[in-house]
Design a protein around this motif. Structure first.
Motif, PDB file in Angstrom:
ATOM      1  N   LEU A  56       0.834  -1.217   0.000  1.00 60.48           N
ATOM      2  CA  LEU A  56       0.000   0.000   0.000  1.00 60.48           C
ATOM      3  C   LEU A  56       0.861   1.257   0.000  1.00 60.48           C
ATOM      4  N   ARG A  57       2.004   1.173   0.674  1.00 61.71           N
ATOM      5  CA  ARG A  57       2.869   2.363   0.731  1.00 61.71           C
ATOM      6  C   ARG A  57       3.614   2.592  -0.591  1.00 61.71           C
ATOM      7  N   ARG A  58       3.862   1.493  -1.327  1.00 61.58           N
ATOM      8  CA  ARG A  58       4.644   1.628  -2.576  1.00 61.58           C
ATOM      9  C   ARG A  58       3.717   1.924  -3.754  1.00 61.58           C
ATOM     10  N   TRP A  59       3.042   3.081  -3.688  1.00 62.40           N
ATOM     11  CA  TRP A  59       2.074   3.382  -4.738  1.00 62.40           C
ATOM     12  C   TRP A  59       2.740   3.664  -6.087  1.00 62.40           C
ATOM     13  N   GLU A  60       4.044   3.975  -6.065  1.00 68.25           N
ATOM     14  CA  GLU A  60       4.733   4.186  -7.355  1.00 68.25           C
ATOM     15  C   GLU A  60       4.830   2.848  -8.109  1.00 68.25           C
ATOM     16  N   THR A 112     -11.210   9.133 -10.300  1.00 64.95           N
ATOM     17  CA  THR A 112     -10.900  10.112  -9.242  1.00 64.95           C
ATOM     18  C   THR A 112     -10.166   9.386  -8.112  1.00 64.95           C
ATOM     19  N   MET A 113     -10.557   9.600  -6.860  1.00 65.25           N
ATOM     20  CA  MET A 113      -9.705   9.178  -5.742  1.00 65.25           C
ATOM     21  C   MET A 113      -9.267   7.713  -5.760  1.00 65.25           C
ATOM     22  N   LEU A 114     -10.246   6.827  -5.563  1.00 65.95           N
ATOM     23  CA  LEU A 114      -9.917   5.408  -5.371  1.00 65.95           C
ATOM     24  C   LEU A 114      -9.251   4.804  -6.601  1.00 65.95           C
ATOM     25  N   THR A 115      -9.608   5.330  -7.778  1.00 60.43           N
ATOM     26  CA  THR A 115      -9.085   4.727  -9.008  1.00 60.43           C
ATOM     27  C   THR A 115      -8.080   5.661  -9.695  1.00 60.43           C
ATOM     28  N   ALA A 116      -7.421   6.504  -8.903  1.00 62.42           N
ATOM     29  CA  ALA A 116      -6.414   7.410  -9.461  1.00 62.42           C
ATOM     30  C   ALA A 116      -5.113   7.272  -8.675  1.00 62.42           C
ATOM     31  N   ASP A 117      -4.040   7.766  -9.259  1.00 64.42           N
ATOM     32  CA  ASP A 117      -2.732   7.825  -8.594  1.00 64.42           C
ATOM     33  C   ASP A 117      -2.346   9.296  -8.428  1.00 64.42           C
ATOM     34  N   PRO A 118      -1.370   9.587  -7.571  1.00 65.73           N
ATOM     35  CA  PRO A 118      -0.848  10.944  -7.531  1.00 65.73           C
ATOM     36  C   PRO A 118      -0.268  11.307  -8.916  1.00 65.73           C
ATOM     37  N   PRO A 119      -0.281  12.570  -9.366  1.00 58.65           N
ATOM     38  CA  PRO A 119      -0.732  13.717  -8.570  1.00 58.65           C
ATOM     39  C   PRO A 119      -2.247  13.926  -8.559  1.00 58.65           C
ATOM     40  N   GLU A 120      -2.995  13.262  -9.522  1.00 60.53           N
ATOM     41  CA  GLU A 120      -4.445  13.523  -9.578  1.00 60.53           C
ATOM     42  C   GLU A 120      -5.121  13.143  -8.272  1.00 60.53           C
ATOM     43  N   GLN A 121      -4.776  11.954  -7.740  1.00 61.78           N
ATOM     44  CA  GLN A 121      -5.453  11.480  -6.523  1.00 61.78           C
ATOM     45  C   GLN A 121      -5.263  12.475  -5.387  1.00 61.78           C
ATOM     46  N   ARG A 123      -4.767  15.672  -5.588  1.00 62.07           N
ATOM     47  CA  ARG A 123      -5.593  16.872  -5.825  1.00 62.07           C
ATOM     48  C   ARG A 123      -7.044  16.606  -5.392  1.00 62.07           C
ATOM     49  N   TYR A 124      -7.595  15.455  -5.800  1.00 61.10           N
ATOM     50  CA  TYR A 124      -8.975  15.154  -5.411  1.00 61.10           C
ATOM     51  C   TYR A 124      -9.105  15.070  -3.897  1.00 61.10           C
ATOM     52  N   ARG A 125      -8.159  14.382  -3.269  1.00 63.70           N
ATOM     53  CA  ARG A 125      -8.243  14.234  -1.814  1.00 63.70           C
ATOM     54  C   ARG A 125      -8.213  15.602  -1.136  1.00 63.70           C
ATOM     55  N   SER A 126      -7.337  16.497  -1.631  1.00 66.23           N
ATOM     56  CA  SER A 126      -7.233  17.783  -0.933  1.00 66.23           C
ATOM     57  C   SER A 126      -8.531  18.572  -1.080  1.00 66.23           C
ATOM     58  N   LEU A 127      -9.241  18.365  -2.204  1.00 66.28           N
ATOM     59  CA  LEU A 127     -10.512  19.084  -2.360  1.00 66.28           C
ATOM     60  C   LEU A 127     -11.633  18.440  -1.539  1.00 66.28           C
ATOM     61  N   ALA A 372      -8.306  -2.428   7.991  1.00 66.19           N
ATOM     62  CA  ALA A 372      -9.649  -2.459   7.387  1.00 66.19           C
ATOM     63  C   ALA A 372      -9.948  -1.187   6.597  1.00 66.19           C
ATOM     64  N   PHE A 373      -9.302  -0.077   6.947  1.00 65.45           N
ATOM     65  CA  PHE A 373      -9.487   1.160   6.182  1.00 65.45           C
ATOM     66  C   PHE A 373      -8.316   1.408   5.230  1.00 65.45           C
ATOM     67  N   GLY A 374      -7.487   0.424   4.982  1.00 59.54           N
ATOM     68  CA  GLY A 374      -6.316   0.599   4.137  1.00 59.54           C
ATOM     69  C   GLY A 374      -5.210   1.319   4.886  1.00 59.54           C
ATOM     70  N   GLN A 375      -4.287   1.863   4.138  1.00 61.97           N
ATOM     71  CA  GLN A 375      -3.111   2.565   4.695  1.00 61.97           C
ATOM     72  C   GLN A 375      -2.550   3.460   3.629  1.00 61.97           C
ATOM     73  N   GLY A 376      -1.816   4.481   4.043  1.00 62.26           N
ATOM     74  CA  GLY A 376      -1.083   5.297   3.067  1.00 62.26           C
ATOM     75  C   GLY A 376      -1.995   6.281   2.365  1.00 62.26           C
ATOM     76  N   ILE A 377      -1.657   6.590   1.114  1.00 57.94           N
ATOM     77  CA  ILE A 377      -2.328   7.711   0.440  1.00 57.94           C
ATOM     78  C   ILE A 377      -3.806   7.457   0.166  1.00 57.94           C
ATOM     79  N   HIS A 378      -4.222   6.182   0.065  1.00 54.65           N
ATOM     80  CA  HIS A 378      -5.639   5.891  -0.216  1.00 54.65           C
ATOM     81  C   HIS A 378      -6.414   5.576   1.069  1.00 54.65           C
TER      82      HIS A 378
END
Ligand code: HEM
Length: 434
Positions: A56-60, A112-121, A123-127, A372-378
């Motif tokens: 989960l942490r290695r989103w790259e 958007t969020m769940l089905t996106a990666d940074p930088p788009e994800q 941006r959505y999260r911050s909004l 159960a709620f995941g970890q990291g950026i998502h």
């Protein structure tokens, strides 16, 4: 072939019987191959707590652009490789149609969020994070309590109840519907849309069910496009107004397809998961009457009990990742393009982190180390809201029901097959009112 390879191959991860009772399979995976390439499907499965957290942490390396499963554009359209929405409208066309009164064509969902990666994800999260801020969630507590009481009022004289339909589903659905501006008269439609999305998401729907799900998505888009438009000009004190009008320095506001994609994710991600946790929790209390007695006597125990329930229930049992480049995890080579199934349900019963992992222990000191709620950026956007709904639900049920047990003659407990979401189909309880 070794004995453990043979044992692993005897399971098919999509087999409904395995999904109903996955615990032995999960234990075998953790023990023998915490990163395992299933030879039948080619899917890589990650099952130990440490490696799930690492993935989960290695989103790259492990991307969330698996949008197809949610009806988003993903990397390649539908499973046949084409756009499932023929004749879709662009953002500009949709705004113009809407200004003339109604959305006439479906919008191609955007990732958007769940089905996106940074930088788009990011941006959505911050909004959107702002709309789910702790202060807004806390302000909902009195409404949650009142809703729980009114739902219980409707069945408390009967001495028995099917809890999912009568309580567990309406709690999150009503709260989020109110926050998204859905009128009480339209709650049934809201239920139908939610069911359609979940069926599609499960990865086990027939072509006919998938077509039906697309129709439901268009219905949902038409309905919410009007609400988005209304809240832009006349904001109210609710989550949808915060969301459609959110601005972060230097960012443009969300456009219509982005708002609708996010709303769809909220509906899918928030309702079934919370309802399933309430049901699994009450099933555990029905099976452990002494623990029910304890939470009734000391409501302060509910908070940690909810973490333990989340750990054991893990309603988002699995989540997809797509491997972006050739890499390794846990010493196993994973080629670019591989589908990876991150098994939260297996990680939450990892004996290296949770001693005696199958035991329901409401005092477990590290229960909240669950994923159960995941970890990291998502990490789940709605975790705060869900926790609050869960705590209020159990607190009010404990106030009102002195004892609970599985109803005599109830059908066997069953979790409908769904590779991502796990939850009891129904929970028939008998109780003595307090
Ligand atoms: C018990 C209830 C819930 C559980 C178990 C749960 C579980 C999860 C998990 C595991 C993820 C991470 C997915 C990943 O790793 O890719 C997630 C993400 C998400 N959840 Fe939840 N969720 C719950 C409730 C909610 C609620 C109430 C909402 C909102 C109303 C919500 C909205 C979201 C969204 C939008 C994401 C995607 C966030 C992102 O990718 O940045 N969830 N949830």
């Amino acid at each position: 072939m070794t004995a453990s390879e043979r044992a692993l191959e005897s399971y098919h991860p999509f087999d409904p019987a395995v999904q109903e009772d996955p615990w032995e399979y999960y234990a075998l995976l953790r023990r023998e191959a915490p990163v395992y390439r299933d030879p039948q499907t080619g899917i890589f499965m990650v099952s130990s707590h440490a490696l799930v957290v690492e993935a989960l942490r290695r989103w790259e390396d492990f991307s969330n652009r698996f949008g197809v499963a949610l009806g988003g554009s993903g990397d390649g359209g539908s499973e046949e490789g084409r756009n499932p929405f023929e004749g879709t409208a662009s953002a500009g066309e949709a705004e113009a149609e809407l200004a003339r009164g109604e959305l006439r064509r479906p919008l191609m969902p955007v990732d958007t969020m769940l089905t996106a990666d940074p930088p788009e994800q990011k941006r959505y999260r911050s909004l959107v994070d702002k709309a789910f801020r702790p202060k807004r969630v806390r302000a909902l507590e009195p409404r949650m309590r009142a809703l729980c009481h009114s739902l219980i009022d409707a069945f408390v004289a009967d001495g028995r109840v099917e809890l999912r339909a009568a309580f567990a589903r309406p709690v999150p659905l009503t709260i989020i519907a109110e926050q998204l501006g859905v009128g009480a008269a339209d709650l049934d439609d809201f239920h139908r849309w939610s069911d359609g999305f979940v069926a599609q998401l499960g990865g086990m729907a027939s072509p006919e069910e998938r077509r039906r799900a697309q129709e439901l998505i268009f219905e949902f888009q038409r309905y919410f496009a009007k609400i988005v438009l209304a809240r832009r000009s006349e904001p109210r004190d609710d989550i949808i107004s915060d969301m459609v009008n959110a601005r972060v320095e230097g960012e443009r506001p969300l456009d219509l397809p982005e708002c609708l994609s996010i709303l769809q994710q909220l509906l899918v991600a928030g309702n079934e998961t919370t309802a399933s946790t309430i049901c699994e929790g009450m099933r555990l209390f029905a099976e452990h009457p002494s623990e029910w007695k304890r939470v009734r006597e000391d409501p302060a125990l509910v908070r940690n009990a909810v973490e333990e329930i989340l750990r054991l229930a893990t309603p988002t049992a699995n989540m997809w990742r797509v491997c972006r480049r050739d890499t390794q995890l846990g010493g196993v080579d994973i080629p670019a393009g591989s589908m990876v199934l991150v098994r939260y349900g297996a990680a939450n019963r990892d004996e290296d982190v949770f001693p005696d992992p199958d035991r329901f222990d409401i005092d477990r000191p590290n229960a909240s180390e669950h994923v159960a709620f995941g970890q990291g950026i998502h990490f789940c956007l709605g975790a705060q809201l869900a926790r609050c709904e869960l705590v209020k639900s159990i607190e009010v049920l404990a106030e009102r029901l002195a004892t609970v047990r599985i109803a005599a003659g109830a059908p066997p407990l069953r979790h409908p097959p769904n590779i991502l979401l796990r939850g009891l189909e129904a929970l028939h309880l008998e109780f003595e009112a307090a």
